[in-house]
Design a protein around this motif. Sequence first.
Motif, PDB file in Angstrom:
ATOM      1  N   LEU A  19      -9.641  81.993 -17.772  1.00 30.94           N
ATOM      2  CA  LEU A  19      -8.744  81.176 -18.573  1.00 30.94           C
ATOM      3  C   LEU A  19      -7.502  81.997 -18.912  1.00 30.94           C
ATOM      4  O   LEU A  19      -7.590  83.205 -19.108  1.00 30.94           O
ATOM      5  CB  LEU A  19      -9.416  80.719 -19.875  1.00 30.94           C
ATOM      6  CG  LEU A  19     -10.635  79.812 -19.767  1.00 30.94           C
ATOM      7  CD1 LEU A  19     -11.249  79.603 -21.151  1.00 30.94           C
ATOM      8  CD2 LEU A  19     -10.273  78.480 -19.138  1.00 30.94           C
ATOM      9  N   ASP A  20      -6.359  81.324 -19.002  1.00 28.68           N
ATOM     10  CA  ASP A  20      -5.094  81.993 -19.330  1.00 28.68           C
ATOM     11  C   ASP A  20      -4.438  81.245 -20.485  1.00 28.68           C
ATOM     12  O   ASP A  20      -4.302  80.021 -20.435  1.00 28.68           O
ATOM     13  CB  ASP A  20      -4.184  82.000 -18.107  1.00 28.68           C
ATOM     14  CG  ASP A  20      -2.893  82.774 -18.350  1.00 28.68           C
ATOM     15  OD1 ASP A  20      -2.772  83.409 -19.412  1.00 28.68           O
ATOM     16  OD2 ASP A  20      -2.002  82.733 -17.473  1.00 28.68           O
ATOM     17  N   TRP A  21      -4.052  81.986 -21.530  1.00 30.40           N
ATOM     18  CA  TRP A  21      -3.456  81.386 -22.716  1.00 30.40           C
ATOM     19  C   TRP A  21      -1.966  81.675 -22.837  1.00 30.40           C
ATOM     20  O   TRP A  21      -1.333  81.287 -23.824  1.00 30.40           O
ATOM     21  CB  TRP A  21      -4.153  81.915 -23.973  1.00 30.40           C
ATOM     22  CG  TRP A  21      -5.606  81.588 -24.044  1.00 30.40           C
ATOM     23  CD1 TRP A  21      -6.615  82.162 -23.327  1.00 30.40           C
ATOM     24  CD2 TRP A  21      -6.223  80.604 -24.881  1.00 30.40           C
ATOM     25  NE1 TRP A  21      -7.827  81.611 -23.660  1.00 30.40           N
ATOM     26  CE2 TRP A  21      -7.613  80.653 -24.616  1.00 30.40           C
ATOM     27  CE3 TRP A  21      -5.734  79.696 -25.820  1.00 30.40           C
ATOM     28  CZ2 TRP A  21      -8.522  79.820 -25.264  1.00 30.40           C
ATOM     29  CZ3 TRP A  21      -6.637  78.876 -26.479  1.00 30.40           C
ATOM     30  CH2 TRP A  21      -8.015  78.938 -26.193  1.00 30.40           C
ATOM     31  N   GLU A  22      -1.383  82.338 -21.852  1.00 31.66           N
ATOM     32  CA  GLU A  22      -0.007  82.827 -21.996  1.00 31.66           C
ATOM     33  C   GLU A  22       0.995  81.691 -22.167  1.00 31.66           C
ATOM     34  O   GLU A  22       1.907  81.769 -22.987  1.00 31.66           O
ATOM     35  CB  GLU A  22       0.374  83.679 -20.779  1.00 31.66           C
ATOM     36  CG  GLU A  22       1.728  84.362 -20.931  1.00 31.66           C
ATOM     37  CD  GLU A  22       2.020  85.334 -19.801  1.00 31.66           C
ATOM     38  OE1 GLU A  22       3.168  85.779 -19.705  1.00 31.66           O
ATOM     39  OE2 GLU A  22       1.087  85.647 -19.023  1.00 31.66           O
ATOM     40  N   ARG A  23       0.870  80.641 -21.393  1.00 34.01           N
ATOM     41  CA  ARG A  23       1.792  79.498 -21.477  1.00 34.01           C
ATOM     42  C   ARG A  23       1.005  78.225 -21.797  1.00 34.01           C
ATOM     43  O   ARG A  23       1.166  77.199 -21.150  1.00 34.01           O
ATOM     44  CB  ARG A  23       2.562  79.341 -20.163  1.00 34.01           C
ATOM     45  CG  ARG A  23       3.489  80.501 -19.860  1.00 34.01           C
ATOM     46  CD  ARG A  23       4.240  80.284 -18.549  1.00 34.01           C
ATOM     47  NE  ARG A  23       5.119  81.386 -18.248  1.00 34.01           N
ATOM     48  CZ  ARG A  23       4.748  82.499 -17.628  1.00 34.01           C
ATOM     49  NH1 ARG A  23       3.474  82.643 -17.259  1.00 34.01           N
ATOM     50  NH2 ARG A  23       5.613  83.460 -17.385  1.00 34.01           N
ATOM     51  N   GLY A  24       0.180  78.326 -22.779  1.00 37.09           N
ATOM     52  CA  GLY A  24      -0.716  77.219 -23.067  1.00 37.09           C
ATOM     53  C   GLY A  24      -1.985  77.406 -22.252  1.00 37.09           C
ATOM     54  O   GLY A  24      -1.965  78.040 -21.202  1.00 37.09           O
TER      55      GLY A  24
END
Length: 249
Positions: A143-148
């Motif tokens: 999962l990636d939270w950098e741009r949402g």
Amino acid sequence: MNSTHAHGHGPDLAALAGLLADSTRASFCLALLDGRAWTATELARHAGVAASTATGHLNLLVTGGLLAQERQGRHRYVRLADSDTAALIENLASRAPRRAAPTGSLPAVSRSRALARARTCYDHLAGALGVAITRAMTDRGLLDWERGLTITGDGTAWLAELGITLTPTNRRPPVRSCLDWTERRPHLAGTVGAALCLHAFDAGWITRIGTTRAVAITDTGQRALREHLGLTEDSKHMDSFPQPQCTSS
């Protein structure tokens, strides 16, 4: 400015808030976060009110769009209208004042703790279990939270390795952050969260505790979480996860 004109247009937020301002209606919505359909009789018993009282409240919730209903013969079943409604209820619960822990009732205390440790939130996993899985997926680059919040390529490949195939839909995002009302941190929702929860049930990783929405991790689940996400009993929160047990409630 005319007050009628000022308040006569746009969303009627007060009407929506009014639906949840009653403690009985609020308890119905919280119970329905288990994702299942309930009868008015079952919800009346859950809230400790008369069946006629429950019916009146349910009619308001259905008319207000928070609940959907279906009939089978003489029976009427109600459920939360959709996943967005479930997210609304869960997010409001996370911001609501916390009630004092029940005293003098070991079953009530036990149920409360079980819900906080691991439960379903509509159709995805919540509580310490849901938060720990979300954190582990983030730490592993799934999962990636950098741009949402987004599911990464590695995350899609990881799901495929588990045998989880996602069906694209325009009605629901692949991943969505849902603020957990007990942990006050995000857990994973959306189609990915729902698919992962369904897989956990189907693969025997988790099992429901009685008729509540609390779940317990099986031995198979312990091994799977260790293998696929590196979660062990020594990991944060893992030592508090409930084990399956025989219960009638």
